[in-house]
Each structure stands twice: as structure tokens, then as C-alpha cells.
Design an enzyme around this catalytic site. Sequence first.
Site, PDB file in Angstrom:
ATOM      1  N   THR A 128      47.672  48.008  32.625  1.00 52.32           N
ATOM      2  CA  THR A 128      48.255  46.735  33.031  1.00 52.32           C
ATOM      3  C   THR A 128      49.364  46.254  32.109  1.00 52.32           C
ATOM      4  O   THR A 128      49.343  46.525  30.898  1.00 52.32           O
ATOM      5  CB  THR A 128      47.139  45.659  33.075  1.00 52.32           C
ATOM      6  OG1 THR A 128      47.735  44.364  33.104  1.00 52.32           O
ATOM      7  CG2 THR A 128      46.233  45.714  31.863  1.00 52.32           C
ATOM      8  N   GLU A 130      49.501  43.422  31.078  1.00 56.11           N
ATOM      9  CA  GLU A 130      48.871  42.512  30.102  1.00 56.11           C
ATOM     10  C   GLU A 130      48.806  43.158  28.717  1.00 56.11           C
ATOM     11  O   GLU A 130      48.657  42.464  27.713  1.00 56.11           O
ATOM     12  CB  GLU A 130      47.465  42.119  30.555  1.00 56.11           C
ATOM     13  CG  GLU A 130      47.430  41.210  31.768  1.00 56.11           C
ATOM     14  CD  GLU A 130      47.973  39.803  31.522  1.00 56.11           C
ATOM     15  OE1 GLU A 130      47.561  39.176  30.541  1.00 56.11           O
ATOM     16  OE2 GLU A 130      48.817  39.352  32.312  1.00 56.11           O
ATOM     17  N   TYR A 152      40.561  40.451  28.129  1.00 54.34           N
ATOM     18  CA  TYR A 152      40.844  41.422  29.204  1.00 54.34           C
ATOM     19  C   TYR A 152      41.835  42.476  28.700  1.00 54.34           C
ATOM     20  O   TYR A 152      41.611  43.678  28.841  1.00 54.34           O
ATOM     21  CB  TYR A 152      41.413  40.677  30.418  1.00 54.34           C
ATOM     22  CG  TYR A 152      42.050  41.565  31.463  1.00 54.34           C
ATOM     23  CD1 TYR A 152      41.268  42.233  32.406  1.00 54.34           C
ATOM     24  CD2 TYR A 152      43.443  41.730  31.545  1.00 54.34           C
ATOM     25  CE1 TYR A 152      41.852  43.046  33.387  1.00 54.34           C
ATOM     26  CE2 TYR A 152      44.027  42.528  32.515  1.00 54.34           C
ATOM     27  CZ  TYR A 152      43.234  43.184  33.434  1.00 54.34           C
ATOM     28  OH  TYR A 152      43.821  43.978  34.392  1.00 54.34           O
ATOM     29  N   LYS A 156      41.434  46.501  28.155  1.00 49.10           N
ATOM     30  CA  LYS A 156      42.302  47.450  28.862  1.00 49.10           C
ATOM     31  C   LYS A 156      43.067  48.353  27.885  1.00 49.10           C
ATOM     32  O   LYS A 156      43.432  49.472  28.210  1.00 49.10           O
ATOM     33  CB  LYS A 156      43.284  46.695  29.765  1.00 49.10           C
ATOM     34  CG  LYS A 156      42.651  46.169  31.060  1.00 49.10           C
ATOM     35  CD  LYS A 156      42.451  47.286  32.071  1.00 49.10           C
ATOM     36  CE  LYS A 156      41.985  46.772  33.416  1.00 49.10           C
ATOM     37  NZ  LYS A 156      41.857  47.837  34.437  1.00 49.10           N
TER      38      LYS A 156
HETATM   39  P1  NAP Z   1      40.231  43.230  42.173  1.00 44.03           P
HETATM   40  O1  NAP Z   1      40.720  42.857  43.538  1.00 44.03           O
HETATM   41  O2  NAP Z   1      39.669  42.188  41.298  1.00 44.03           O
HETATM   42  O3  NAP Z   1      39.141  44.387  42.352  1.00 44.03           O
HETATM   43  C1  NAP Z   1      38.331  44.798  41.293  1.00 44.03           C
HETATM   44  C2  NAP Z   1      37.349  45.838  41.812  1.00 44.03           C
HETATM   45  O4  NAP Z   1      36.497  46.244  40.717  1.00 44.03           O
HETATM   46  C3  NAP Z   1      36.407  45.314  42.913  1.00 44.03           C
HETATM   47  O5  NAP Z   1      36.222  46.343  43.850  1.00 44.03           O
HETATM   48  C4  NAP Z   1      35.115  45.056  42.148  1.00 44.03           C
HETATM   49  O6  NAP Z   1      33.952  45.146  42.932  1.00 44.03           O
HETATM   50  C5  NAP Z   1      35.160  46.230  41.173  1.00 44.03           C
HETATM   51  N1  NAP Z   1      34.229  46.060  40.031  1.00 44.03           N
HETATM   52  C6  NAP Z   1      34.200  45.066  39.127  1.00 44.03           C
HETATM   53  N2  NAP Z   1      33.196  45.254  38.243  1.00 44.03           N
HETATM   54  C7  NAP Z   1      32.571  46.395  38.626  1.00 44.03           C
HETATM   55  C8  NAP Z   1      31.455  47.121  38.126  1.00 44.03           C
HETATM   56  N3  NAP Z   1      30.760  46.707  37.067  1.00 44.03           N
HETATM   57  N4  NAP Z   1      31.094  48.270  38.757  1.00 44.03           N
HETATM   58  C9  NAP Z   1      31.770  48.692  39.848  1.00 44.03           C
HETATM   59  N5  NAP Z   1      32.823  48.056  40.381  1.00 44.03           N
HETATM   60  C10 NAP Z   1      33.220  46.914  39.768  1.00 44.03           C
HETATM   61  O7  NAP Z   1      41.406  43.943  41.357  1.00 44.03           O
HETATM   62  P2  NAP Z   1      42.796  44.569  41.873  1.00 44.03           P
HETATM   63  O8  NAP Z   1      43.834  43.502  41.871  1.00 44.03           O
HETATM   64  O9  NAP Z   1      42.563  45.391  43.081  1.00 44.03           O
HETATM   65  O10 NAP Z   1      43.162  45.512  40.641  1.00 44.03           O
HETATM   66  C11 NAP Z   1      42.696  46.858  40.569  1.00 44.03           C
HETATM   67  C12 NAP Z   1      42.746  47.348  39.142  1.00 44.03           C
HETATM   68  O11 NAP Z   1      44.085  47.284  38.656  1.00 44.03           O
HETATM   69  C13 NAP Z   1      41.920  46.541  38.146  1.00 44.03           C
HETATM   70  O12 NAP Z   1      41.433  47.453  37.185  1.00 44.03           O
HETATM   71  C14 NAP Z   1      42.926  45.600  37.512  1.00 44.03           C
HETATM   72  O13 NAP Z   1      42.480  45.237  36.221  1.00 44.03           O
HETATM   73  C15 NAP Z   1      44.157  46.486  37.475  1.00 44.03           C
HETATM   74  N6  NAP Z   1      45.440  45.811  37.547  1.00 44.03           N
HETATM   75  C16 NAP Z   1      45.710  44.922  38.541  1.00 44.03           C
HETATM   76  C17 NAP Z   1      46.966  44.346  38.643  1.00 44.03           C
HETATM   77  C18 NAP Z   1      47.306  43.379  39.749  1.00 44.03           C
HETATM   78  O14 NAP Z   1      48.317  42.682  39.610  1.00 44.03           O
HETATM   79  N7  NAP Z   1      46.546  43.331  40.827  1.00 44.03           N
HETATM   80  C19 NAP Z   1      47.968  44.681  37.694  1.00 44.03           C
HETATM   81  C20 NAP Z   1      47.653  45.598  36.695  1.00 44.03           C
HETATM   82  C21 NAP Z   1      46.398  46.171  36.631  1.00 44.03           C
HETATM   83  P3  NAP Z   1      33.310  43.844  43.681  1.00 44.03           P
HETATM   84  O15 NAP Z   1      34.101  43.666  44.950  1.00 44.03           O
HETATM   85  O16 NAP Z   1      31.907  44.271  43.893  1.00 44.03           O
HETATM   86  O17 NAP Z   1      33.476  42.694  42.739  1.00 44.03           O
HETATM   87  O1  G4F Z   2      47.762  35.171  38.722  1.00 42.39           O
HETATM   88  P1  G4F Z   2      47.238  35.253  37.342  1.00 42.39           P
HETATM   89  O2  G4F Z   2      45.844  34.844  37.129  1.00 42.39           O
HETATM   90  O3  G4F Z   2      47.504  36.743  36.867  1.00 42.39           O
HETATM   91  P2  G4F Z   2      47.581  37.425  35.419  1.00 42.39           P
HETATM   92  O4  G4F Z   2      46.905  36.634  34.391  1.00 42.39           O
HETATM   93  O5  G4F Z   2      49.000  37.776  35.183  1.00 42.39           O
HETATM   94  O6  G4F Z   2      46.702  38.750  35.636  1.00 42.39           O
HETATM   95  C1  G4F Z   2      46.894  39.568  36.790  1.00 42.39           C
HETATM   96  O7  G4F Z   2      47.954  40.476  36.556  1.00 42.39           O
HETATM   97  C2  G4F Z   2      47.714  41.409  35.476  1.00 42.39           C
HETATM   98  C3  G4F Z   2      48.958  42.281  35.357  1.00 42.39           C
HETATM   99  O8  G4F Z   2      49.874  41.643  34.483  1.00 42.39           O
HETATM  100  C4  G4F Z   2      46.478  42.229  35.809  1.00 42.39           C
HETATM  101  F1  G4F Z   2      46.256  43.121  34.813  1.00 42.39           F
HETATM  102  C5  G4F Z   2      45.287  41.318  35.964  1.00 42.39           C
HETATM  103  O9  G4F Z   2      44.154  42.105  36.375  1.00 42.39           O
HETATM  104  C6  G4F Z   2      45.579  40.299  37.072  1.00 42.39           C
HETATM  105  O10 G4F Z   2      45.687  40.974  38.300  1.00 42.39           O
HETATM  106  O11 G4F Z   2      48.163  34.376  36.364  1.00 42.39           O
HETATM  107  C7  G4F Z   2      49.570  34.555  36.287  1.00 42.39           C
HETATM  108  C8  G4F Z   2      50.173  33.455  35.432  1.00 42.39           C
HETATM  109  C9  G4F Z   2      49.473  33.230  34.095  1.00 42.39           C
HETATM  110  O12 G4F Z   2      50.421  33.055  33.068  1.00 42.39           O
HETATM  111  C10 G4F Z   2      48.696  31.932  34.285  1.00 42.39           C
HETATM  112  O13 G4F Z   2      48.551  31.169  33.094  1.00 42.39           O
HETATM  113  O14 G4F Z   2      50.041  32.225  36.157  1.00 42.39           O
HETATM  114  C11 G4F Z   2      49.601  31.215  35.272  1.00 42.39           C
HETATM  115  N1  G4F Z   2      48.906  30.182  36.042  1.00 42.39           N
HETATM  116  C12 G4F Z   2      49.338  28.885  36.159  1.00 42.39           C
HETATM  117  N2  G4F Z   2      48.463  28.184  36.882  1.00 42.39           N
HETATM  118  C13 G4F Z   2      47.743  30.312  36.712  1.00 42.39           C
HETATM  119  C14 G4F Z   2      47.464  29.047  37.237  1.00 42.39           C
HETATM  120  N3  G4F Z   2      46.934  31.360  36.907  1.00 42.39           N
HETATM  121  C15 G4F Z   2      45.817  31.178  37.681  1.00 42.39           C
HETATM  122  N4  G4F Z   2      45.005  32.224  37.929  1.00 42.39           N
HETATM  123  N5  G4F Z   2      45.491  29.934  38.190  1.00 42.39           N
HETATM  124  C16 G4F Z   2      46.285  28.845  37.999  1.00 42.39           C
HETATM  125  O15 G4F Z   2      45.972  27.746  38.469  1.00 42.39           O
END
Ligand code: NAP
Ligand code: G4F
Length: 369
Positions: A128, A130, A152, A156
Site C-alpha cells: 500500500t 500507506e 496499519y 503492511k
Molecule cells: P476490504 O474491502 O476491506 O477487504 C478486506 C478483505 O480481507 C475482506 O474480504 C475481509 O473479509 C478479509 N479479511 C480481513 N481479515 C481477515 C482474516 N482474519 N481472515 C481472512 N480474511 C480476512 O479491502 P480492499 O479495499 O478490497 O483491499 C484489498 C487489500 O488491498 C487489503 O489488503 C488492503 O489493505 C490493500 N490495499 C487496499 C487499497 C485500497 O485503496 N482499496 C490500497 C492499497 C492496499 P470479511 O469480508 O470477512 O471481513
Molecule cells: O478513505 P480513507 O479512510 O483511506 P486511507 O486512510 O487512505 O486508506 C485506504 O487507502 C490505503 C492506500 O493508501 C489502503 F492501504 C487502505 O487499506 C485503505 O484502503 O482516508 C483517506 C483520507 C485520510 O487522510 C483521512 O484522514 O481521508 C481523510 N478523511 C477525512 N475525513 C477521512 C474522513 N477518512 C475517513 N475514513 N472518514 C472520514 O470521515
Amino acid sequence: MSKTALITGVTGQDGSYLSEFLLAKGYEVHGIIRRSSVDFRERIAHLEGTPHFHLHYADMSDSMSLVKLVGKVQPDEIYNLAAQSHVQVSFDAPEFTADVDAVGVLRILEAVRTNHLEAKCRIYQASTSELYGKVEDVPQSETTPFHPYSPYAVAKLYGYWIIKEYREAYNMFCCSGILFNHESERRGETFVTRKITLAAARIAQGMQDCLYLGNLDSLRDWGYARDYVECMWLILQHETPEDFVIATGVQHSVREFATLAFHHAGIELRWEGKGIDEKGIVNNLTPALSEREGVKVGDVVVAVSPDFYRPTDVVNLLGDPTKAKRELGWNPQSTSFEQLVELMVKHDMQKVTREHFNLAEYLEKGIVK
Ligand code: NAP
Ligand code: G4F
């Protein structure tokens, strides 16, 4: 011969799109699910029961379940997407986050080794942006130093390094995709983009008065999740195991996202005040909205709440996708920021309308009081 993939995190945003992508490529897809009291897996419900899609109970915190499953499935590719993926939640549940997001990666690697699949099985790790955290350079590329800034991100970072270590120590084909934020109509509802698009739709339809957010100045490089899962696959098809930054190379603030989302819901915002006192106020409405009961010009529809501030916040993410473009032939801008916001709002406008009608019907039938 079709390939076999194992996806951890199959029920998540990315897992659901990746499953569709791999099934369309002719893969046999296996996914890991966890037991929960509500057994409705919304994002993959349309795939359940189809011939090449299989679900298995296991958990990232249960080594034995992973070892047995990897042995049974004998995957050609593992996509390790499972994680406690919410940054703010990681401050409240840091130990659980470390167990799943850090040690969980080690468990997958060891499950492959225990089953002697090192030579056959390629592993993708969901790393990520992050990791860059309190950023030391803008934009961020594969060579930018990491400075994780949440439990987090620290978890990671372990995942990132243990993947690199196993690649070098055991010659395994395992790689990290360093993905910047990617969103969609399937995004979890507590991430900022989806929270905004749902609230804009509810406010436009008179179902919510005000949206409370945290840091409006935070900057993100937001892409479309459906485009990003292709990259996960491309990374595993590459000749050599390498890490890649996946991003659009375009940056916007949370405030800009909100302004555009409300625009697509028919509400033009103006911003007044600073910091905790900043407000998003209705400046104009589409004719359809002005004729309805509900939101009016002058209403405060966005306010700041300290509840959504983080102890440490990552505020300046912008990715440099040059390597992915050059070596994977990936187009980082197939969906623009403007298209992304519009498609999310359109989806949520329809979702809120459906919810509204279901509720009205339930009330009429006396099912809900
Ligand atoms: P998400 O929608 O939160 O999905 C997370 C998945 O992990 C869900 O299927 C959840 O299952 C499963 N999980 C959590 N804890 C588990 C456990 N103990 N055992 C088995 N499964 C478990 O996340 P996403 O946005 O699809 O992201 C996918 C991956 O990419 C994550 O690793 C995230 O950290 C990483 N990532 C995401 C972003 C982004 O912007 N979306 C960016 C960079 C990296 P349940 O449905 O049962 O909770
Ligand atoms: O949408 P966010 O919660 O995403 P964040 O923290 O960037 O994390 C997501 O992206 C990561 C990749 O960079 C993944 F690794 C991670 O698993 C996840 O998918 O917050 C984005 C930004 C932050 O700076 C937060 O402080 O939005 C700001 N924010 C402002 N108001 C908020 C809010 N975030 C959330 N969730 N809720 C608010 O009300």
C-alpha cells in the site's frame, strides 16, 4: 490447462473484482471466507454457485487452516488481499491488525513452503501507498523511502519486507503491488470516498441532513478498483518477480472529492471557515431538487468532526506509475477522477432510492415500525 488461483480477501472490494477478472480469463478461482453471523457476501453473491468459483472457510490468523487449504487447492497463483484494511481502525485494534496484515503474510508464505509449492506458486501481496506515510518525497515511486504512519502501515511494512526476504532467501516468485487508493461502487462504506458519495445521495433525497468528515485537506491519488485488479494479475505474469507502484499520477483533496460528488447529486457547495470550523454550504440546487421538500440553499450539509481525525494522518499521497506503464503496459488513467466520482454517485443515488422504496413498502406492510 486452466490455471488455479487462490484469493484471500475474496469478499472485499478488490477480491470481488479480481474474481470476476480471473474467471473471465478462464481461471479456476478459490476464495477464503470467514464465518460471520450474517452469511450474506454482497460483493460476490452473483458468483457463488457458478462452476469455476469455490469458497473455503479459513482465516489469516489460523496457520493450520491456510496450510491445509493451500495443500488442497495447489494454486498456481495466490493473491493475498485479506487485511484489516481500515487505517483509523488500526489505531483501535493494533494487535489484530498486526496479526492479520503482518504475520498473516508470513503464514501464507510458510503455507506455500510447507506444501513444497515454492517452484510452482506465484504470490501477489497487497502492499500500500500507506507505506510512504509521512512522505519524504512527492511523487512516490518504487525507490521512495518508506515512513509508515499508522499501526496499519507498520503491519503492511512487515508484509512488504517478508515478501522481499522470501523472494531472495528461497527464490520464490512473490511480489508486492504498492497500490495507491482505489475506489468503486463496492468500496467499504466507512472509507472517505464512499462515505461522501452515499451521504451526497442521501442528502439529495432527503434521507440525511449533514455529513461529518475529518481532515478535508488530505490529498490522495484515487483510481478505480476495477482497473487496478488487472495490475495484480499483470505483476504475476511478468518475467521476473518485482514490486510495482500502481497509481494514476493525479492528486485531489478530500474537499475536492466532496465538491464533485455533491455536484453529481445536484448540489453545488461553497466552503466557509477553516479547520474544525469549516462548513460545506448549499450554494445552488438543480431545478429538480429546488422543487422538492428537503435540502435548501444555505443549508450546512458538510461539517468537520474531530471524531474522524487520526492520531497521525497521511496527507500527501501521489504515485508515480512510470514503471507499471513501461513494464506492464498498464494504462493508469483508463478511468479519470471525474468519471470515478460520477459513477460512484450514480450508483449510490440508485441505491438510496431503492432503500427508500423498500422502507416505504415495509412501513406500509407493517413489517418495520
Ligand atoms: P476490504 O474491502 O476491506 O477487504 C478486506 C478483505 O480481507 C475482506 O474480504 C475481509 O473479509 C478479509 N479479511 C480481513 N481479515 C481477515 C482474516 N482474519 N481472515 C481472512 N480474511 C480476512 O479491502 P480492499 O479495499 O478490497 O483491499 C484489498 C487489500 O488491498 C487489503 O489488503 C488492503 O489493505 C490493500 N490495499 C487496499 C487499497 C485500497 O485503496 N482499496 C490500497 C492499497 C492496499 P470479511 O469480508 O470477512 O471481513
Ligand atoms: O478513505 P480513507 O479512510 O483511506 P486511507 O486512510 O487512505 O486508506 C485506504 O487507502 C490505503 C492506500 O493508501 C489502503 F492501504 C487502505 O487499506 C485503505 O484502503 O482516508 C483517506 C483520507 C485520510 O487522510 C483521512 O484522514 O481521508 C481523510 N478523511 C477525512 N475525513 C477521512 C474522513 N477518512 C475517513 N475514513 N472518514 C472520514 O470521515
